[in-house]
Structure formats: C-alpha cells, structure tokens
Write an enzyme that holds these catalytic residues in place. Structure first.
Site, short mmCIF file in Angstrom:
data_model
loop_
_atom_site.label_atom_id
_atom_site.label_comp_id
_atom_site.label_asym_id
_atom_site.label_seq_id
_atom_site.Cartn_x
_atom_site.Cartn_y
_atom_site.Cartn_z
N ASP A 1 0.81 -1.22 0.00
CA ASP A 1 0.00 0.00 0.00
C ASP A 1 0.84 1.27 0.00
O ASP A 1 0.64 2.16 0.83
CB ASP A 1 -0.95 0.01 1.21
CG ASP A 1 -1.72 -1.28 1.37
OD1 ASP A 1 -2.09 -1.86 0.34
OD2 ASP A 1 -1.95 -1.70 2.52
N GLU B 1 -11.17 0.62 -3.60
CA GLU B 1 -10.57 1.02 -2.33
C GLU B 1 -9.32 1.85 -2.63
O GLU B 1 -9.05 2.22 -3.77
CB GLU B 1 -10.22 -0.22 -1.50
CG GLU B 1 -9.30 -1.20 -2.24
CD GLU B 1 -9.03 -2.49 -1.49
OE1 GLU B 1 -9.11 -2.49 -0.25
OE2 GLU B 1 -8.73 -3.50 -2.15
#
Length: 537
Positions: free
Chosen positions: A13, A192
């Site tokens: 991420d 997301e």
C-alpha cells in the site's frame, strides 16, 4: 535504473510524498509494532527505512487485533509546514464487519515525534488526505457495506460501496460539510485505496480495485470538480498484471502518483512475486515504482505503453543502485532493537523483551503462546529474499514443557514453523519443531520432529533455518561442539505466504524470520539471544 521491487518483502500500500528533493514512502504494517514504515530516498533508486511513527500507547494499541488487521493503507502528505499521516487501525477481519477507525497524526519532520492521533471517522478503510491549491483539505476513504454477504477471506464487490469525500477542518480538527460518494469504481469491483491529486485543472483519482490478489489494479478517473462526476481512464486501469500471468510483478495495484521537481511522472504500486508451482507470494506484497508519461489527452500512462508494470524502470539521471550486503549480522549491544526488527501488537514492549537485563543480549520474556493476539514475545525481521539462511544462539533453561523458545519462520497464528528449545519429561532439555500449516480457523499444531532431540541440560544452543524457495530445513548444534545437524523433514516454506492456508484474500501481510519465547505456565521464563544473522542465498 530503478530495479523493482524497490522495497522488497512485506511493504504494501505505498503512499509516496515528495518534499523538495526528498522522497518518502509510507507502507502498511498491519499488526506489527511500531506502526507504519517510512522509507526515504533522494534518487528513487536507493531507499532507507527512517521512521516508524506510531510508537506509543497513546497513538496505537493493537492488542486483540486479529491477524491481518491493524494499520492499513497509510497516506503520507506534506502541507502547511508539516507532514500529515492518515491511517486506519482495523479491529475486525472475519464476518460482515471491519470496524475501521481512521486517524490523522502530524509532525514537523519525518524524524520528529509524531502527535497523538485525531479521530476522523469509521465509515471505511484506506483513508487519504488531499490538500487543494485553494487551501481546503479533503478526506476520502472507501465505504464499507456490512449488509452484503462479504466475509473475511472472500470479499464481495457490493461491500466496497464507493469512495466517500468530505472536507476536513484543520482548525476544528473535524470533518465538516456534506458527505458525498464520488466514485463507484469500475466493473472490476472492490474499489478502495483512493488518492487524489490535481493537474492542469483536473482532479485525478486513483484507486485500487479487484482485491489485493491476482486481479488487482490501479484504476484512474478524473473530473473538473472534486466532487465529480468522474470519468474513467481510456484504458480504465493505469497499472495491472491481471491479464498477464507471465509478468514478473503480479498483483499490481494500490499506489500513488508523484512528480519530480523537473516534472517527471512516477506511480508507486504494490506487487507480489509468486513462486511456482502454486503461485504463492512468500515475500508478501512489496512496493514497486513505475515511470509514467502524460499524453496530449491529459491522461497518465505507463511509459512502456502498456498497463503491465516493469521490473527495470528509467530512474533519475545519474542514479545507480548501491549494492546491499548479502549477509546481515545483528548484535544486541545497544538499548534499542536493530531497525529491521518489529514485534506484534503491544505498545508495552518492556513486557515481552529488553536489552538491559543482560547487556549484549536480547532477552525475551515468555508470555502468551506463539500466535497470541494480545501479548506474545516474538521479535522478527522481514523475509526479503526467496532463499535465505537465518541463525541465532540461545540460552534457555526450561523447567516445564510449557516453556518454549527459539527461531521461527512466521506469518500469523495459522502459518508458521518454529525450531524450539523446551523440556520433555523423558528426553529432558530438547530441540523440537512446532508447525501450523495453515489450519484455519483452529490453528492446530503439528510436530514434524515428534518429541524432538535430546540436548545437554545446560549451555548455549545454535539454531538455524534454510529456506530455498518453497522448502525449509531446520538445523541445530551445541555451540562449539560438533557440526550442524538437520532436524525434522523438509517443511513447506511456501505455506508462509499470502496464499498459504485460507488462500487469496485470507491474509495479506508477509513472512518474517525471528526469535520467540512463550511460557504458558504464566511464570515469565526468559530466553537470552546473543546475536541473529540473516543471509541471502
């Protein structure tokens, strides 16, 4: 030349931020403490870990957080003379709920002490903070819909219910104004990981889609107004390997855009490097960086002309990789752990280890069982290579089989192998193996070396493990006596991976090599470790 992944091993991420000539990448740490890894570079090629900012109980307490929960998807930015870090502390994994409180912390510099967190919201995870050029600040996160049949380990698209936008008031330290759902995502689903940036009058939104497995992607959209409507990129996805199973970098998605001072464009993304034959990513989700270009249509594209990420990418002029040593030797001579090491969940590390009771040694204090979600003495570093050898030496004098300490290849409570010194009622002090081969949800142990091998009642014991891609072999020797002896069969090292056990989306952190101790009698038996070595094969 940039060689991907730029952050090997468990570093997912990636949020990238440039301040002047300095680049910073923040990555998720999940249940590992302290929270958030921040790496620094000045050339986009060589990166150094410089900070883990969530380091005290007032900022982060993950005791009780399930595996693969904790710190998800931090967003790092710089504005108004300070750094801003936004993150989620996920408290639930299985079932319909996620329980995902989002927070903001700030600091005048990366190296400084970071503030206590300010609570923002809990409507979904993967938050991001965008600083607009008019001075306003906007908070975005995905919205989680608990009403669908979306259970941990098998996400369903309807649970990922679009990207929410709301204004952030830095004076009141609160959200204000209407909440708007600005982006429903593409047909790929599971939208997301939102990040906003602005260029040439356009607001650009990049999101992660497809889940964090082999269908993962970076999806791009844009609008003239921050609240939308957003139109999709001509290719829909900026970066993805989902239709190219032969690509080296798989699972490509979830990243952020950055520009150099000269206007060159790059985009980070997470990725995985699966091992055949089962396509298991034993190094977890890693960070890579791709060179991009802007075309006349005001859309961003990979410079290679495809959506598939490259291993080798053009870097900044004159930048060259610094060779890293194949062998890392760790002593425990200081008052703090070596920077590569972390522990699990607790903000009270003095309860599980110290380097002061016996100077020159890491003392682990046996607490709860290996795999506990609350207080276990396990200190480890990331696995960064598909093949490596780790060694240590232990001093440990158990007086019951409930006292166990040693060396472990660890992913979570359902996926680990451990070489341990303990006590057996007939063998006496012995070396044995504890394994959990992905047995979800029960976490049943197996004992590949059965009761183990008897060793001397006292004295230091050296422990080692060799991982060669999918295979693991443990070794032991009495220090200064004899040669290394193999113990137990060759074990499945590939189980210690994202795909092991429950399979894709069942967990998504990474493998560690490290030291552990537990004492389920509750008497806190200590184990002393003199050194730890990690060597790439």
């Amino acid at each position: 030349m940039i060689r991907n992944p730029i952050l090997p091993g468990f570093n997912p991420d990636p949020s990238i931020c440039r301040v002047g000539a300095d680049y910073y990448i923040a990555t998720s740490t999940f249940e590992w403490y302290p929270g958030v890894q921040i790496h620094h570079s000045r050339d986009l090629v060589n990166w150094t870990l410089v900070r883990r900012p969530l380091e005290r109980a007032s900022q982060l307490d993950m005791r009780g957080n399930p595996d693969s929960c904790g710190i998800w998807a931090p967003c790092l930015s710089y504005a108004d003379g300070q750094f801003w870090l936004v993150y989620t502390d996920v408290k639930r994994f299985d079932g319909n709920f996620k329980d995902a409180p989002n927070y903001i912390v700030t600091a005048p510099s990366i190296e400084a002490e970071w503030s206590d967190p300010v609570y923002v919201n809990s409507s979904g995870f993967d938050p991001s903070l965008f600083h607009d050029d008019d001075g306003r600040k906007w908070f975005v996160n995905m919205q989680w819909n608990h009403r669908t049949e979306s259970f941990g380990g098998s996400p369903k698209s309807p649970a990922f219910d679009g990207i929410l936008l709301q204004e952030w008031d830095p004076v009141a330290k609160a959200l204000k104004g209407p909440i708007k759902n600005i982006f429903a995502g593409s047909q790929l689903g599971l939208v997301e990981g939102p990040h906003l940036f602005k260029k040439n009058g356009w607001y650009y939104l990049t999101t992660a889609e497809g889940g964090t497995g082999y269908d993962h992607a970076v999806t791009m959209a844009r609008s003239r107004r921050i609240e939308g409507p957003y139109e999709m990129h001509p290719n829909r996805h900026l970066i993805t390997s989902k239709d190219h199973p032969g690509a080296v970098l798989q699972r490509a998605g979830h990243g952020q855009y950055v520009e150099t001072p000269e206007g060159e464009a790059y985009h980070t993304h997470l990725c995985g490097r699966p091992l055949p034959p089962k396509r298991r990513c034993t190094l977890g989700r890693e960070t890579s960086l791709q060179k991009c270009v802007w075309r006349d249509d005001d859309w961003l594209y990979l410079e290679n002309g495809t959506t598939v990420p490259d291993v080798d990418v053009p870097g900044l002029f004159g930048a060259a990789p610094v060779e890293k040593p194949m062998r890392s030797e760790y002593s425990f001579d200081g008052t703090a752990l070596p920077a590569d090491f972390q522990w699990l969940r607790t903000p009270e590390p003095q309860r599980i280890f110290n380097l002061t009771d016996r100077p020159g040694h890491l003392r682990l204090i046996g607490r709860e069982s290996i795999g506990s979600w609350f207080e276990q003495a396990l200190v480890a570093r990331r696995q960064e290579h598909h093949s490596f050898r780790a060694e240590t030496v232990i001093e440990f004098s158990p007086d019951t089989y409930q006292q166990v300490a040693g060396l472990t290849h660890y992913y979570n409570r359902h996926k680990f192998h451990a070489l341990a010194v303990t006590l057996h009622e007939t063998l006496g002090r012995c070396v044995t193996i504890l394994s959990c081969n992905g047995d979800y949800p029960n976490g049943r142990l197996s004992f590949p070396a059965e009761s183990g091998v008897a060793i001397a009642a006292e004295g230091r014991v050296q422990l080692a493990m060799e991982i060669r891609e999918n295979d693991l072999q443990f070794f032991w020797q009495t220090e200064g006596k004899g040669a290394w002896q193999a113990i137990g069969p060759v074990l499945d090292a590939g189980m210690i991976s994202d795909e092991g056990g429950r399979g894709e989306h069942g967990s998504f952190t990474g493998a560690f090599a490290g030291l552990f101790a537990f004492d389920t009698s509750g008497r806190g038996k200590v184990a002393d470790f003199d050194w730890f070595n990690y060597e790439e094969w």
